[in-house]
Write a protein that holds these residues in place. Sequence first.
Motif, short mmCIF file in Angstrom:
data_model
loop_
_atom_site.label_atom_id
_atom_site.label_comp_id
_atom_site.label_asym_id
_atom_site.label_seq_id
_atom_site.Cartn_x
_atom_site.Cartn_y
_atom_site.Cartn_z
N ASP A 59 1.29 -1.03 -0.19
CA ASP A 59 -0.15 -0.19 0.25
C ASP A 59 1.27 1.19 0.09
OD1 ASP A 59 -2.45 -1.51 -0.43
OD2 ASP A 59 -2.55 -1.34 2.07
N ALA A 60 1.89 1.18 0.37
CA ALA A 60 3.00 2.22 0.69
C ALA A 60 4.29 1.87 -0.18
CB ALA A 60 2.62 2.82 2.39
N ASN A 61 5.32 2.71 -0.58
CA ASN A 61 6.44 2.54 -0.77
C ASN A 61 7.23 2.33 0.16
OD1 ASN A 61 9.36 3.45 -1.67
ND2 ASN A 61 8.27 3.16 -3.18
N ARG A 62 7.62 0.56 0.07
CA ARG A 62 8.55 0.24 1.22
C ARG A 62 9.83 -0.24 0.98
NH1 ARG A 62 6.07 -4.66 3.39
NH2 ARG A 62 7.55 -4.61 5.49
N GLY A 63 10.61 0.15 -0.37
CA GLY A 63 11.40 0.21 -1.03
C GLY A 63 12.21 -1.14 -1.21
N VAL A 64 13.37 -1.34 -2.10
CA VAL A 64 13.37 -2.92 -2.84
C VAL A 64 13.70 -3.99 -1.97
CG1 VAL A 64 16.05 -2.94 -2.95
CG2 VAL A 64 14.97 -3.72 -4.89
N SER A 65 14.56 -3.86 -0.64
CA SER A 65 14.62 -4.01 0.38
C SER A 65 13.30 -5.03 0.77
CB SER A 65 15.10 -3.36 1.59
OG SER A 65 17.29 -3.46 1.42
N ALA A 66 12.35 -4.11 1.14
CA ALA A 66 11.41 -4.79 1.94
C ALA A 66 10.83 -5.12 0.29
CB ALA A 66 10.70 -3.93 2.58
N ALA A 67 10.83 -5.88 -0.75
CA ALA A 67 10.07 -5.84 -1.65
C ALA A 67 10.48 -7.59 -1.36
CB ALA A 67 10.24 -4.84 -2.84
N ARG A 68 11.97 -7.95 -1.66
CA ARG A 68 12.67 -8.72 -1.64
C ARG A 68 12.85 -9.21 -0.82
NH1 ARG A 68 17.86 -6.12 -3.62
NH2 ARG A 68 17.82 -6.08 -5.70
N ASN A 69 12.05 -8.86 0.40
CA ASN A 69 12.00 -9.96 1.70
C ASN A 69 10.82 -10.64 1.56
OD1 ASN A 69 14.58 -9.53 2.92
ND2 ASN A 69 14.03 -7.84 4.06
#
Length: 347
Positions: A59-69
């Motif tokens: 829902d909110a942009n969290r960054g590539v690290s959070a996306a990969r995790n």
Amino acid sequence: MRVSVVVPNYNKERTLRDCLSAVYAQTPPPAEVIVVDDASTDRSRQIAAEFPCTLLAFDANRGVSAARNAGAGRAGGEVLFFVDSDIALAPGALAAAVRTLKAYPDCGVVQGIYDLHPLYDDGPVEAYKTLFEHFWRRRATGLTSTTMFALTAVPKEVFDLVGGFDERLRDAEDVEFGTRLPQRYTIRVSDEIVGRHDDVDRLRPYLSELFRRAVTYAGAVVATRWDRPTATSGEAPADRAPHQVDLGSVVGMVSSGLTVASVPLILLSPWWAALPVTLIGAAVVADRHLLAFALRHRGPRFLLYAAGLRWLTHLTEFLGMGIGVSGALLRRIRALGARPTTVESRR
């Protein structure tokens, strides 16, 4: 080995369809594909819906690290293959990654290289960036010491052991991941894992990205080694040896910074002009292999362009690293000053 492909995405509607088409064209195909959309505002989610993948939407942009995790946490395969949404894998990339992991049981990370040609040719900045990335990654084929996660496979048990990516980081997070990889695992680069990358194509965004990454790298990788704990049980991932320093890059960065600093000396005497000329020559010598590669593949006109942009790249990295290390030192001094002193009571 069952392979789960994780595709972090943020506003990549231009390339996402190419990326997923290439993933599903792999032989053998992956066991599953997980697209993690990091709150895109374009048509990325509609494009992902055209494929039989699992879509996780933030829902909110969290960054590539959070996306990969998040993608890794949802994955069920024994191998996690991370590929950025602006990369189209060459046929056989997944199979090559699995072969490498089977051939080297101690391999904790196997990463691929960029194709010499970009996914879309958008001008000289992108041509330089792609050529440099191809040269640098191909040169590192075999055992290496730095992790880059644009197109990379990791056994899931290794990923879980390391603890995933540091979600506080939005740049240099992949390099920082490698600093926590246990020493017993090796890192490899395979030139059989290839992807065509749609890279940055304008000068200002390129330098801005380079600067941010240098600042983050200095604080998250270089400075943290000052407080690196010693290994204890043998299972702790904090005992990873520092990755090797690219001496040519260091020479290039230092010489470019000193070149700018020495220019005002010319006002004192014209003889001082020899100093910046010498420093520029040192940077050229340090990058001679890359520049020769540019000459072979792009010709003499592009060589001059690449040499100028390479010097500007070094200067930007020099400034970013300097600010990053200075900030880390300042935080360290403040932390030491804030520690309460223990006064031994006298009896």
